[in-house]
Design a protein around this motif. Structure first.
Motif, PDB file in Angstrom:
ATOM      1  N   LYS A  11       0.752  -1.134   0.581  1.00 51.98           N
ATOM      2  CA  LYS A  11      -0.079   0.374   0.523  1.00 51.98           C
ATOM      3  C   LYS A  11       0.918   1.248  -0.283  1.00 51.98           C
ATOM      4  CE  LYS A  11      -3.619   2.055   2.670  1.00 51.98           C
ATOM      5  NZ  LYS A  11      -4.792   1.898   3.488  1.00 51.98           N
ATOM      6  N   LEU A  12       1.816   1.326   0.588  1.00 53.09           N
ATOM      7  CA  LEU A  12       2.727   2.476   0.675  1.00 53.09           C
ATOM      8  C   LEU A  12       3.252   2.232  -0.654  1.00 53.09           C
ATOM      9  CD1 LEU A  12       3.791   2.177   4.459  1.00 53.09           C
ATOM     10  CD2 LEU A  12       2.453   4.206   3.427  1.00 53.09           C
ATOM     11  N   SER A  13       4.290   0.891  -0.761  1.00 57.51           N
ATOM     12  CA  SER A  13       5.318   1.428  -1.858  1.00 57.51           C
ATOM     13  C   SER A  13       5.253   1.606  -3.315  1.00 57.51           C
ATOM     14  CB  SER A  13       6.153   0.263  -1.900  1.00 57.51           C
ATOM     15  OG  SER A  13       5.137  -1.182  -1.607  1.00 57.51           O
ATOM     16  N   ILE A  14       3.986   1.054  -3.627  1.00 60.96           N
ATOM     17  CA  ILE A  14       2.781   0.757  -4.947  1.00 60.96           C
ATOM     18  C   ILE A  14       2.799   2.175  -5.728  1.00 60.96           C
ATOM     19  CG2 ILE A  14       1.564   0.170  -6.617  1.00 60.96           C
ATOM     20  CD1 ILE A  14       1.349  -2.445  -5.137  1.00 60.96           C
ATOM     21  N   PRO A  15       2.121   2.819  -4.899  1.00 53.84           N
ATOM     22  CA  PRO A  15       2.203   4.643  -5.511  1.00 53.84           C
ATOM     23  C   PRO A  15       3.191   5.084  -5.216  1.00 53.84           C
ATOM     24  CG  PRO A  15       0.637   4.119  -3.613  1.00 53.84           C
ATOM     25  CD  PRO A  15       1.160   2.704  -3.621  1.00 53.84           C
ATOM     26  N   ALA A  16       4.641   4.457  -4.460  1.00 50.07           N
ATOM     27  CA  ALA A  16       5.951   5.486  -4.681  1.00 50.07           C
ATOM     28  C   ALA A  16       6.734   5.357  -5.867  1.00 50.07           C
ATOM     29  CB  ALA A  16       6.413   5.623  -2.696  1.00 50.07           C
ATOM     30  N   THR A 155       1.600   8.846   0.220  1.00 47.86           N
ATOM     31  CA  THR A 155       2.057   7.617  -1.338  1.00 47.86           C
ATOM     32  C   THR A 155       1.272   8.420  -2.136  1.00 47.86           C
ATOM     33  OG1 THR A 155       1.589   5.545  -0.797  1.00 47.86           O
ATOM     34  CG2 THR A 155       4.286   6.765  -0.200  1.00 47.86           C
ATOM     35  N   LYS A 156       0.244   8.778  -2.178  1.00 42.51           N
ATOM     36  CA  LYS A 156      -0.643   8.479  -2.895  1.00 42.51           C
ATOM     37  C   LYS A 156      -0.884  10.147  -3.729  1.00 42.51           C
ATOM     38  CE  LYS A 156      -4.012   4.731  -1.894  1.00 42.51           C
ATOM     39  NZ  LYS A 156      -5.182   3.925  -1.850  1.00 42.51           N
ATOM     40  N   THR A 157      -0.506  11.240  -2.978  1.00 39.79           N
ATOM     41  CA  THR A 157      -1.002  12.144  -3.164  1.00 39.79           C
ATOM     42  C   THR A 157       0.251  12.575  -4.582  1.00 39.79           C
ATOM     43  OG1 THR A 157      -2.346  13.323  -1.408  1.00 39.79           O
ATOM     44  CG2 THR A 157      -1.015  14.900  -2.923  1.00 39.79           C
ATOM     45  N   GLY A 283      10.662   3.048  -4.464  1.00 41.10           N
ATOM     46  CA  GLY A 283       9.178   2.701  -3.921  1.00 41.10           C
ATOM     47  C   GLY A 283       9.657   1.602  -1.997  1.00 41.10           C
ATOM     48  N   PHE A 284       9.815   0.430  -2.455  1.00 43.73           N
ATOM     49  CA  PHE A 284      10.125  -0.339  -0.831  1.00 43.73           C
ATOM     50  C   PHE A 284      11.124   0.749  -0.235  1.00 43.73           C
ATOM     51  CE2 PHE A 284       8.689  -3.577  -4.255  1.00 43.73           C
ATOM     52  CZ  PHE A 284       7.620  -4.122  -3.181  1.00 43.73           C
ATOM     53  N   THR A 285      11.740   1.272  -0.359  1.00 41.40           N
ATOM     54  CA  THR A 285      12.823   1.934   0.168  1.00 41.40           C
ATOM     55  C   THR A 285      11.923   3.182   0.568  1.00 41.40           C
ATOM     56  OG1 THR A 285      14.872   2.113  -1.900  1.00 41.40           O
ATOM     57  CG2 THR A 285      15.253   3.136   0.183  1.00 41.40           C
ATOM     58  N   ILE A 286      10.658   3.522  -0.015  1.00 43.24           N
ATOM     59  CA  ILE A 286      10.637   4.496   0.796  1.00 43.24           C
ATOM     60  C   ILE A 286       9.308   4.329   1.667  1.00 43.24           C
ATOM     61  CG2 ILE A 286       8.413   6.009   0.713  1.00 43.24           C
ATOM     62  CD1 ILE A 286      10.081   7.043  -2.221  1.00 43.24           C
TER      63      ILE A 286
END
Length: 438
Positions: A11-16, A155-157, A283-286
């Protein structure tokens, strides 16, 4: 059904990751269109972006600092101090950007002289970099706002803003580079104007959203010396690390430039294609940075470690899959950027070699980010600085002089990636980072 922890990471990494893809896509569009102009145009933009990479390294002084502090405040449910941190770090980053902007606008030719590019590449690059430099203060502030949202798990905005900015850039690229709808064809200059316009629009959207308090964070307009000191204490080692990293990249490109314009253009195309494989890693780093910082803020270091290791494993799967395409069909991917046969051959050679290092590269991305978020920026500074110069640059230079073959430069780079991943994994599992106070 997916494990809840995996769902949270995705959920966090994909948008990032998608947002980082669009950041890269903006440059890729420039290079695809300029590839129909000349190899020198591709090389000029590619070398310019190497300098922008160095600029982002300097920005990391502020990005890493704001990310580490905001994520901990969010984990501790202290929103007021999180917002105060965003304003203070954005303010100091703006002040820092001013002299860089002035120097870049007045003396852009320095970077091309250092890289020893051809006269044609230098002339095109000066045009591109000078126009782009007017956006540097905005890029510094936007990077802080972007990093603070990621640290707060939004990470979506940034993704939505990135998509819109890329649409603007793509439309303007087509119109200005090739001279459509009555406009004069401007080539490299048109690409610079398009990218600059997209950067300005993106910054204004970020600023509006933060000022209108429509996001999880806003700006708390109160200067606080302690917050600035704290952010710089964390961020400066990271900034030095990134500067060393990108400085080594510039030296690396200088080694490659000695093999001629076609090799340099092929390398730049290969680098952009590899950049697509980087996107999951970024993305996964974020995600790892947000989860590690928030768990440490919530006094749960064991969960922070578990989240980072799981994130690294997922990132390795994604980037390893991307590496397969780079190994087996590089020619077809390079063909998207240019129809020049020699340039495609050079790009394909690079991709085949680096394709085998995508899994350790994923581990390097995620664990480095996790350590930075924990405040262990001096540790990552030492590891990355030592690895890049002692294990990559020096061997690449020696092998290049001995064999006179670009292949050995790429092999040195791949070897270094594997060794660095092993070192970072050892340091991370040792666990000293869990007890660092921010």
């Amino acid at each position: 059904m997916l494990n809840p922890k995996i769902k949270q990471i995705l959920k966090l990494s994909i948008p990032a990751a998608v947002n980082n893809f669009f950041d890269m896509f903006q440059l890729i569009i420039d290079m695809i269109m300029l590839g129909r102009v000349s190899p020198a145009s591709i090389a000029a933009v590619g070398v310019s972006m190497q300098f922008i990479g160095l600029l982002y390294a300097i920005m990391s002084v502020f990005n890493v600092g704001v990310s580490a502090i905001v994520s901990r405040y969010i984990g501790a449910k202290d929103k007021e101090n999180a917002e105060k941190t965003v304003f203070n770090v954005a303010f100091i980053s703006f002040l820092f950007s001013i002299p860089i902007t002035i120097l870049s606008f007045l003396y852009p030719e320095i970077i091309f002289k250092f890289m020893n590019t051809s006269e044609e590449v230098k002339e095109n690059g000066i045009i591109y970099l000078r126009i782009l430099s007017i956006t540097f203060p905005m890029l510094f502030i936007e990077a802080v706002l972007y990093s603070s949202l990621n640290a707060a798990s939004d990470t979506k905005t940034p993704l939505k803003i990135g998509i819109f900015a890329n649409i603007i850039n793509t439309i303007l690229d087509y119109i200005l580079i090739f001279g459509k709808f009555g406009f004069e064809p401007l080539g490299v200059k048109g690409a610079a104007i398009a990218t600059t316009t997209a950067y300005i629009i993106s910054f204004l959207i970020y600023l509006y959203l933060f000022l209108s308090k429509k996001l999880i964070l806003s700006l708390h307009f109160k200067l606080d010396k302690e917050i600035i000191k704290k952010s710089l204490k964390i961020g400066i080692p990271s900034g030095i690390e990134r500067a060393i990293t990108y400085g080594s990249f510039l030296v690396f490109v200088k080694l490659i430039a000695e093999y001629g314009t076609y090799t340099l253009a092929g390398y730049q195309i290969g680098l952009r294609i590899e950049g697509l494989a980087f996107m999951p890693g970024f993305g996964f780093t974020i995600a790892a940075m947000a989860l590690v910082g928030q768990n440490l803020g919530a006094k749960n270091p064991e969960e922070a470690e578990k989240s980072a290791i799981l994130t690294a494993k997922i990132a390795a799967i994604f980037m390893g899959f991307m590496g397969l395409f780079m190994i087996f069909i590089p020619e077809y991917i390079a063909l998207i950027f240019t129809d020049d046969k020699k340039t495609i051959e050079e790009a394909s050679l690079y991709l085949k070699i680096v394709g085998i290092s995508q899994i350790p590269l994923a581990i390097t991305f995620v664990l480095s980010g996790a350590l930075r978020s924990a405040g262990a920026t001096k540790t990552t500074l030492f590891i990355n600085g030592f690895s890049l110069w002692v294990l990559r640059i020096i061997p690449a230079y020696i092998l290049s002089k001995i064999f006179g073959n670009i292949l050995y430069i790429y092999l040195a780079m791949t070897f270094e990636t594997y060794i660095k991943a092993l070192i970072l994994y050892y340091i991370f599992k040792k666990g000293d980072w869990k007890w660092i106070k921010i």
